[in-house]
Design an enzyme around this catalytic site. Structure first.
Site, mmCIF file in Angstrom:
data_model
loop_
_atom_site.group_PDB
_atom_site.id
_atom_site.type_symbol
_atom_site.label_atom_id
_atom_site.label_comp_id
_atom_site.label_asym_id
_atom_site.label_seq_id
_atom_site.Cartn_x
_atom_site.Cartn_y
_atom_site.Cartn_z
ATOM 1 N N ARG A 170 -2.503 12.407 25.438
ATOM 2 C CA ARG A 170 -3.555 13.438 25.354
ATOM 3 C C ARG A 170 -4.166 13.772 26.719
ATOM 4 N NH1 ARG A 170 -0.766 13.480 22.166
ATOM 5 N NH2 ARG A 170 -0.916 12.841 20.018
HETATM 6 C C1 LIG Z 1 -6.842 20.332 11.813
HETATM 7 C C2 LIG Z 1 -6.494 19.876 13.204
HETATM 8 C C3 LIG Z 1 -5.359 19.098 13.415
HETATM 9 C C4 LIG Z 1 -5.037 18.660 14.710
HETATM 10 N N1 LIG Z 1 -3.924 17.887 14.893
HETATM 11 C C5 LIG Z 1 -3.594 17.478 16.142
HETATM 12 C C6 LIG Z 1 -2.439 16.664 16.364
HETATM 13 O O1 LIG Z 1 -1.709 16.305 15.444
HETATM 14 N N2 LIG Z 1 -2.153 16.300 17.639
HETATM 15 C C7 LIG Z 1 -2.913 16.695 18.701
HETATM 16 O O2 LIG Z 1 -2.591 16.344 19.843
HETATM 17 N N3 LIG Z 1 -4.038 17.447 18.522
HETATM 18 C C8 LIG Z 1 -4.375 17.849 17.278
HETATM 19 N N4 LIG Z 1 -5.500 18.619 17.099
HETATM 20 C C9 LIG Z 1 -6.324 19.010 18.253
HETATM 21 C C10 LIG Z 1 -5.988 20.423 18.807
HETATM 22 O O3 LIG Z 1 -5.379 21.223 17.819
HETATM 23 C C11 LIG Z 1 -5.054 20.358 20.017
HETATM 24 O O4 LIG Z 1 -5.689 19.639 21.048
HETATM 25 C C12 LIG Z 1 -4.674 21.771 20.514
HETATM 26 O O5 LIG Z 1 -3.547 21.672 21.333
HETATM 27 C C13 LIG Z 1 -5.799 22.478 21.259
HETATM 28 O O6 LIG Z 1 -5.357 23.793 21.577
HETATM 29 P P1 LIG Z 1 -6.353 25.031 21.594
HETATM 30 O O7 LIG Z 1 -5.582 26.217 22.051
HETATM 31 O O8 LIG Z 1 -7.053 25.167 20.293
HETATM 32 O O9 LIG Z 1 -7.362 24.581 22.742
HETATM 33 P P2 LIG Z 1 -8.955 24.799 22.817
HETATM 34 O O10 LIG Z 1 -9.605 23.949 21.795
HETATM 35 O O11 LIG Z 1 -9.292 26.241 22.821
HETATM 36 O O12 LIG Z 1 -9.243 24.197 24.262
HETATM 37 C C14 LIG Z 1 -9.081 22.824 24.520
HETATM 38 C C15 LIG Z 1 -9.067 22.631 26.048
HETATM 39 O O13 LIG Z 1 -7.888 23.250 26.584
HETATM 40 C C16 LIG Z 1 -8.242 24.143 27.625
HETATM 41 N N5 LIG Z 1 -7.318 25.283 27.622
HETATM 42 C C17 LIG Z 1 -6.938 26.044 26.569
HETATM 43 N N6 LIG Z 1 -6.072 26.996 26.977
HETATM 44 C C18 LIG Z 1 -5.940 26.854 28.315
HETATM 45 C C19 LIG Z 1 -5.201 27.537 29.323
HETATM 46 N N7 LIG Z 1 -4.401 28.586 29.042
HETATM 47 N N8 LIG Z 1 -5.314 27.124 30.602
HETATM 48 C C20 LIG Z 1 -6.096 26.063 30.918
HETATM 49 N N9 LIG Z 1 -6.815 25.369 30.019
HETATM 50 C C21 LIG Z 1 -6.741 25.764 28.727
HETATM 51 C C22 LIG Z 1 -9.669 24.588 27.304
HETATM 52 O O14 LIG Z 1 -10.338 25.048 28.470
HETATM 53 C C23 LIG Z 1 -10.261 23.301 26.749
HETATM 54 O O15 LIG Z 1 -10.660 22.492 27.833
HETATM 55 C C24 LIG Z 1 -5.871 19.035 15.813
HETATM 56 C C25 LIG Z 1 -7.012 19.807 15.586
HETATM 57 C C26 LIG Z 1 -7.330 20.216 14.295
HETATM 58 C C27 LIG Z 1 -8.570 21.047 14.109
#
Ligand SMILES: Cc1cc2nc3c(=O)[nH]c(=O)nc-3n(C[C@H](O)[C@H](O)[C@H](O)COP(=O)(O)OP(=O)(O)OC[C@H]3O[C@@H](n4cnc5c(N)ncnc54)[C@H](O)[C@@H]3O)c2cc1C
Length: 292
Positions: A170
């Site tokens: 992570r």
């Molecule tokens: C129901 C559910 C299930 C999940 N299951 C998992 C799982 O199985 N495994 C897992 O690892 N995680 C899981 N997660 C957590 C989450 O989905 C992941 O961490 C996901 O990859 C976050 O992506 P996001 O685009 O939503 O990022 P955001 O939540 O929008 O942002 C997270 C971080 O990433 C940064 N970021 C986003 N895009 C960029 C970019 N283009 N450039 C630079 N920085 C950026 C943001 O600034 C922030 O710091 C889960 C979450 C939920 C709600």
């Protein structure tokens, strides 16, 4: 010159961020930008640097808690088509950071490129997944990533080769301001077999996490080989509730909120759980999500 002068067509002021996050709580962004091209994005980033204005990048909002008071400065979302393109060249898939991870998984599977299907069900964008090296069951996005294009705080674009990137549990070394796109490489496989694995993984994932309509965020990273959910169960704190914030009935490591819950409630609940788990098991949990 105002920070938004000349950018009015893609910047809005006082934009509520709650609808853009999975927790659906928290305040507004002072400025919210959806640039339509890389040039617009780079020009905005340079302007923010000149004016010493904070810039944040929002992906799908699935790993984020926005504080109730909201955020000063500019929040950028790569929602425009230019940032979400996916193309396939042999065993390589090149995708924009704004592409949904789910779309990337489906596109790779269709082309008979296997590996990423183990990540099915993880919400959010490729950018968010690369930022935190998201993964599941021993697979993560970093292991397939062979190159990335990033935009630094000075507005300059850089290419990162595989050997210049490091991915851990992570976490990733891709800490430049904006991840623009990445090249991922996969092994050729039978699309039918990939789809079957994808369906199986999807069923497992859906049965173990909050339902789609629930407002949620994953609470803690797993410490080492242990699972945060089992430590929460072991500590007997799974039923803890604070205002409208509690832990999911389906998976103890997900915070869920209901009407009236605030970001401050979530922070308090997570901190209480952290203290109780430390007290009762001796293991210190660290939050999985980011706080703005
Ligand atoms: C129901 C559910 C299930 C999940 N299951 C998992 C799982 O199985 N495994 C897992 O690892 N995680 C899981 N997660 C957590 C989450 O989905 C992941 O961490 C996901 O990859 C976050 O992506 P996001 O685009 O939503 O990022 P955001 O939540 O929008 O942002 C997270 C971080 O990433 C940064 N970021 C986003 N895009 C960029 C970019 N283009 N450039 C630079 N920085 C950026 C943001 O600034 C922030 O710091 C889960 C979450 C939920 C709600």
């Amino acid at each position: 010159m105002s920070i938004i002068a000349g950018f009015e067509h893609f910047i809005r002021q006082d934009e509520p961020l709650a609808p853009l996050t999975w927790l659906r709580i928290g305040g507004a962004a002072e400025y919210f930008a959806e640039p339509t091209t890389v040039d617009e994005l780079a020009a905005l980033v340079r302007r923010c640097r000149e004016h010493d204005v904070a810039v944040r990048v929002l992906g799908g909002g699935s790993n984020l808690l926005v504080r109730d008071e909201g955020v000063r400065g500019v929040v950028i979302q790569l929602g425009a088509a230019a940032f979400g393109e996916i193309s396939v060249k042999g065993q390589a898939v090149i995708a924009g950071a704004g592409a949904k991870l789910g779309h990337l998984i489906s596109a790779s599977a269709r082309e008979g490129l296997g590996g990423l299907e183990m990540l099915v069900g993880i919400p959010g964008t490729l950018g968010g997944a690369l930022h935190g090296n998201s993964g599941n069951h021993g697979s993560d996005v970093g292991q397939f990533t062979h190159g990335a294009t990033v935009l630094a705080r000075d507005g300059q674009i850089h290419q990162r080769k595989r050997e210049e990137m490091a991915f851990g549990y992570r976490q990733s070394s891709l800490d430049e301001l904006v991840i623009l796109s990445a090249e991922l490489r996969f092994e050729p496989d039978d699309p039918m077999q990939i789809t079957k694995r994808m369906q199986k993984q999807w069923i497992i994932k859906k049965s173990h996490q909050p339902l789609a309509h629930e407002n949620t965020v994953c609470a803690f990273k797993n410490p080492g080989e242990m699972s945060a959910a089992s430590l929460i169960d072991q500590a007997g704190v799974g039923g803890t509730r604070l205002g409208g914030v509690s832990l999911s009935q389906r998976h103890a490591n997900f915070v869920v909120t209901e009407g009236g819950a605030t970001a401050a409630d979530v922070l308090r609940l997570v901190d209480t759980l952290r203290e109780q788990v430390l007290d009762r098991t001796g293991v210190e949990l660290r939050p999985a999500y980011e706080v703005w």
